[in-house]
Design an enzyme around this catalytic site. Structure first.
Site, PDB file in Angstrom:
ATOM      1  N   LYS A  24       0.857  -1.178   0.000  1.00 31.64           N
ATOM      2  CA  LYS A  24       0.000   0.000   0.000  1.00 31.64           C
ATOM      3  C   LYS A  24       0.901   1.237   0.000  1.00 31.64           C
ATOM      4  O   LYS A  24       1.393   1.676   1.036  1.00 31.64           O
ATOM      5  CB  LYS A  24      -0.906  -0.010   1.241  1.00 31.64           C
ATOM      6  CG  LYS A  24      -2.193   0.814   1.097  1.00 31.64           C
ATOM      7  CD  LYS A  24      -2.008   2.296   1.134  1.00 31.64           C
ATOM      8  CE  LYS A  24      -1.618   2.826   2.478  1.00 31.64           C
ATOM      9  NZ  LYS A  24      -1.597   4.341   2.486  1.00 31.64           N
TER      10      LYS A  24
ATOM     11  N   SER B  63       5.469   8.096  10.112  1.00 30.99           N
ATOM     12  CA  SER B  63       5.637   8.897  11.315  1.00 30.99           C
ATOM     13  C   SER B  63       5.447   8.043  12.565  1.00 30.99           C
ATOM     14  O   SER B  63       4.762   7.014  12.551  1.00 30.99           O
ATOM     15  CB  SER B  63       4.626  10.050  11.331  1.00 30.99           C
ATOM     16  OG  SER B  63       3.310   9.558  11.554  1.00 30.99           O
TER      17      SER B  63
ATOM     18  N   GLU C 275       9.383   1.290  11.081  1.00 34.13           N
ATOM     19  CA  GLU C 275      10.542   2.160  10.841  1.00 34.13           C
ATOM     20  C   GLU C 275       9.986   3.571  10.841  1.00 34.13           C
ATOM     21  O   GLU C 275       9.280   3.962   9.912  1.00 34.13           O
ATOM     22  CB  GLU C 275      11.220   1.798   9.515  1.00 34.13           C
ATOM     23  CG  GLU C 275      12.618   2.386   9.384  1.00 34.13           C
ATOM     24  CD  GLU C 275      12.609   3.756   8.747  1.00 34.13           C
ATOM     25  OE1 GLU C 275      12.692   4.741   9.521  1.00 34.13           O
ATOM     26  OE2 GLU C 275      12.519   3.845   7.529  1.00 34.13           O
TER      27      GLU C 275
ATOM     28  N   CYS D  39      14.209  10.073   6.896  1.00 33.36           N
ATOM     29  CA  CYS D  39      13.982   9.782   8.306  1.00 33.36           C
ATOM     30  C   CYS D  39      15.285   9.707   9.102  1.00 33.36           C
ATOM     31  O   CYS D  39      15.319  10.041  10.283  1.00 33.36           O
ATOM     32  CB  CYS D  39      13.172   8.505   8.456  1.00 33.36           C
ATOM     33  SG  CYS D  39      13.844   7.105   7.548  1.00 33.36           S
TER      34      CYS D  39
ATOM     35  N   GLU E 258      10.547  15.964  14.720  1.00 34.54           N
ATOM     36  CA  GLU E 258      10.937  15.722  13.335  1.00 34.54           C
ATOM     37  C   GLU E 258      10.200  16.705  12.420  1.00 34.54           C
ATOM     38  O   GLU E 258       8.977  16.741  12.382  1.00 34.54           O
ATOM     39  CB  GLU E 258      10.611  14.287  12.930  1.00 34.54           C
ATOM     40  CG  GLU E 258      11.103  13.931  11.532  1.00 34.54           C
ATOM     41  CD  GLU E 258      10.836  12.481  11.179  1.00 34.54           C
ATOM     42  OE1 GLU E 258      11.747  11.816  10.655  1.00 34.54           O
ATOM     43  OE2 GLU E 258       9.709  12.006  11.436  1.00 34.54           O
TER      44      GLU E 258
END
Length: 500
Positions: free
Chosen positions: A194, A249, A270, A303, A404
């Site tokens: 997806k 996220s 992750e 990331c 972040e």
């Protein structure tokens, strides 16, 4: 040169092919021919259409993956899988230019970023996974043990988990798609991929090449949807799906864990990062090394990107001057779609641009000094362009140092000594990546071993490649991708005892 995916009328305006679903070996449109717009980050305009999957489409993909796992020999024919995956890899290489085109116009990658991390990094990563496949042990002889007055011969086998739901982000879609899909397929699992709504074509084109490579029907399925949550939540909650591998996220990762708990699904995550780049006082070419810490590659949308630059107080002013010079020199070297050396383009969407700008305002309000950038650049065009931005005089308790941002924003934090640098680096809810630069390699390695992150670079060494495990500590995730460990994450372990 390999055939391009399209021939644009001009360097900005083009139309990508329609992104279609790939379910049970068939490339098709969504139920009712429903589509949604694929928006290009360079222009803010529609660059293509994507199939907008219904719940029925997602259900069909899950059912196809379940059948392929339960009723075929995909999970047990290791040699057959390996040969098909090598053929698949060769097809991806043969279509490299098309993959570059997609990453440029769909993900907003500048040519320099598209050719490196977006595509070549993904293809080299697949090479690494294929190199690691022969290292996987499918069966181990654990010898004979005498218990309860008789001998038992023991075997430990490793076998595929089952159906995998792979939910991937928009920043480096081919790289993350390959990391999940290829590892799971090599392990013998079947997959429903997806992709993020912002980057549908990269995933569906992988489906088209899977069909061309001859992967059996249902082994790989790809569903795209305008709804960012519907298909993912179906995968996470469906008992026919055995494992979820999610990149995104931390907030969404927590929701994935929560929703997956009802079916006791194995979940690999992750997630986000706020990695530290520590420049020690003895780093050779100090000014150049500091400038190398600028957050500009792919507009900072990574990331594991080290977005906190830690510099010694004893050389702080020198570092700030180097950054001032570096950002001034970079001012005219970004945001050009047709420049081969360009490594920074727009951010992915208007929503992401607004998010980055909100953090820039937060940084100003917190009292950090804006050294460079900080503006939206409408002169670059109608796309989503944020200037390369740098804050200095930052404290590690500021939001811009803790949260972040996922954009071209660097924060610079001074430290007293090695212990203080380690403390600041570890004072984060995240633990994904990082870097240390020093003229004393042993000093840097000692520090690297104390930084609580899943990977860390010393003096520019590459710590993230296809044959090495990748993943995070703390809120940066659970489990590992890539390398032998990444394949083994998709395996179950079974102990068999045979009375001798």
């Amino acid at each position: 040169m390999p055939e391009s995916l399209f021939q644009p009328e001009d360097k900005y305006m083009t139309m990508l092919p329609e992104a279609k679903l790939y379910i049970d070996g068939v490339i098709r449109r969504a139920s009712g021919d429903k589509t949604y717009d694929n928006t290009g980050p360079w222009t803010g305009e529609v660059v293509g259409k994507a199939a907008d999957a219904s719940r029925e489409d997602v259900d069909a993909a899950i059912a196809a993956a379940r059948r392929a796992f339960d009723r075929t020999n995909w999970s047990t024919s290791h040699a057959m899988r390996f040969e098909l995956m090598k053929k698949y890899r060769d097809l991806l290489y043969a279509n490299r230019q098309k993959l570059v085109d997609i990453s440029r116009y769909e993900a907003g990658a500048a040519i320099g970023a598209a050719a490196r991390a977006q595509v070549d990094g993904a293809l080299f990563g697949m090479d690494g996974l294929l190199e690691c496949f022969p290292l996987v042990k499918w069966e181990e002889d654990r010898g004979i043990r005498r218990d309860y007055g008789f001998d038992t011969a023991r075997i430990v086998t490793h076998e595929a988990v089952g159906v995998v739901g792979a939910i991937t982000p928009w920043n480096v879609p081919l790289y993350v798609n390959i990391g999940k899909v290829v590892a799971a397929l090599l392990a013998g699992c079947t997959v429903v991929l997806k992709p993020a709504p912002d980057t549908p074509l990269m995933g569906t084109y992988m489906g088209e090449l899977a069909a061309e490579a001859g992967l059996p029907p249902g082994v790989l399925n790809v569903v795209t949807s305008a709804d960012p949550a519907m298909a993912g939540e179906m995968l996470v909650t469906d008992p026919r799906v055995d494992l979820i591998s999610f990149t995104g996220s931390t907030a969404v990762g927590r929701r994935v864990m929560e929703k997956g708990a009802a079916t006791l699904k194995r979940v690999f995550l992750e997630l986000g990062g706020k990695s530290a780049n520590i420049i020690l006082d003895d780093a050779p070419n100090f000014a150049q090394t500091v400038m190398g810490g600028m957050v500009v590659f792919h507009a900072g949308q990574g990331c594991a990107y080290p977005t906190r630059l830690l510099v010694p107080k004893s050389r702080y002013e020198e570092a700030v001057k180097a950054l001032e010079m570096g950002y001034a020199g970079f001012a005219s070297k970004w945001g050009e779609i047709d420049e081969p050396t360009c490594i920074m383009g727009p951010v992915i969407s208007r929503r992401q641009m607004d998010r980055v700008m909100s953090y820039i305002e937060i940084g100003k309000q917190e009292g950090a000094r804006l050294l460079a950038g900080g503006k939206v650049r409408t002169d670059k065009g109608g796309g989503f362009f944020v200037e390369p931005t740098c804050f200095v005089d930052v404290r590690n308790d500021m939001r811009i140092a803790r949260e972040e941002i996922f954009g071209p924003v660097l924060v610079v934090i001074p430290y007293e000594d090695d212990e203080d640098a380690i403390r600041i680096a570890n004072d984060s809810e995240y633990g994904l990546g990082g870097a240390i630069f020093s003229g004393d390699k042993e000093r840097a390695i000692r520090m690297a071993k104390r930084i609580r992150t899943g990977s860390i670079s010393v003096n520019g060494g590459v710590s993230i490649t296809g044959d090495l495990p990748f993943g995070g500590y703390k809120s940066s995730g659970i489990g590992r991708e890539w390398g032998r460990e990444g394949i083994e994450e998709f395996l179950e372990t079974k102990a068999i005892g045979i009375r001798a």
